[in-house]
Design a protein around this motif. Sequence first.
Motif, mmCIF file in Angstrom:
data_model
loop_
_atom_site.group_PDB
_atom_site.id
_atom_site.type_symbol
_atom_site.label_atom_id
_atom_site.label_comp_id
_atom_site.label_asym_id
_atom_site.label_seq_id
_atom_site.Cartn_x
_atom_site.Cartn_y
_atom_site.Cartn_z
ATOM 1 N N PRO A 51 0.839 -1.207 0.000
ATOM 2 C CA PRO A 51 0.000 0.000 0.000
ATOM 3 C C PRO A 51 0.874 1.257 0.000
ATOM 4 N N ALA A 57 -9.422 -5.143 -6.278
ATOM 5 C CA ALA A 57 -9.509 -4.331 -5.066
ATOM 6 C C ALA A 57 -10.948 -4.286 -4.553
ATOM 7 N N GLN A 86 -12.102 -3.283 -0.936
ATOM 8 C CA GLN A 86 -11.490 -1.965 -1.064
ATOM 9 C C GLN A 86 -12.204 -1.202 -2.178
ATOM 10 N N ARG A 87 -11.624 -0.116 -2.597
ATOM 11 C CA ARG A 87 -12.156 0.615 -3.743
ATOM 12 C C ARG A 87 -11.160 0.593 -4.893
ATOM 13 N N CYS A 102 -15.382 -1.717 -10.521
ATOM 14 C CA CYS A 102 -14.624 -0.534 -10.131
ATOM 15 C C CYS A 102 -15.218 0.714 -10.785
ATOM 16 N N ARG A 156 -6.039 3.259 2.438
ATOM 17 C CA ARG A 156 -4.983 2.240 2.378
ATOM 18 C C ARG A 156 -5.481 0.982 1.657
ATOM 19 N N GLY A 157 -4.735 0.570 0.645
ATOM 20 C CA GLY A 157 -5.066 -0.645 -0.082
ATOM 21 C C GLY A 157 -6.002 -0.452 -1.253
ATOM 22 N N ASP A 158 -6.603 0.742 -1.396
ATOM 23 C CA ASP A 158 -7.401 1.013 -2.588
ATOM 24 C C ASP A 158 -6.479 1.039 -3.802
ATOM 25 N N ALA A 214 -2.994 4.363 -0.872
ATOM 26 C CA ALA A 214 -3.536 3.684 -2.053
ATOM 27 C C ALA A 214 -2.393 3.218 -2.950
#
Length: 231
Positions: A63, A88, A93-94, A119, A141-143, A178
């Motif tokens: 991330p 994601a 996530q987004r 998405c 975080r992690g998108d 992200a």
Amino acid sequence: MRLSAPVFRLKRDAKKLARDRSVPLHVALDEVAVREGFRSWSHMMAARPVATLAAQVRAGIAPGSLVVLAARPGQGKTRLGLELAQEAVRAGQRGWFFTLDYTRRDVAALLDEGEATECTVDTSDEICAAHILASTGDAGRGDVIVIDFLQLLDQKRVHPPLQEQLEDLKRHAQATGAIIAAISQVDRRFDAETGDVPGFDDLRMPNPVDLSLFDRGCFLYGGEARLLHTA
């Protein structure tokens, strides 16, 4: 159809076959693929589940990273980029897919039949770093944010130079946590006959940029994805 061995082993077999018979690598790759029950190497690679490859690639990227996703035409880099954003969303996530090259219909055509576009897809002509930052200001975080593609960010003179845009995107990735993946072309001078996957030196960059801004590079060739560091 299940392969008799992992792709990297099949590719290694093809390299040995090419050396032993003194034939071009692409001929040896096709022969190996035929043994596996496919028409050609490209047919075999197209049959691989891209979503599975996307999950593997995403798992290898931390991330807050700015990543370049690069390959020569026809290697599946755009579809893999889209699948990274899709993956994601599937993981809770987004995901965003910003494209200056495809229409919404084109994007939908990249997916397997019956698969929904999960998405957020943005096909605006105004896509640049500032537009992306404004659209993903609440990213976390992690998108995953995918840009299709890097060279087109440098197309309009009204936008800042690509170097400045990459610096803004890098700060955005670090601030939000992200993953930002920019799809890129590979220079046509890349010699696919060597059997190697391209690297940072093979990126097609019309204007010089500091490639050390990228935390990782994901390079594709022949169905293989390789994650590299800039240094």
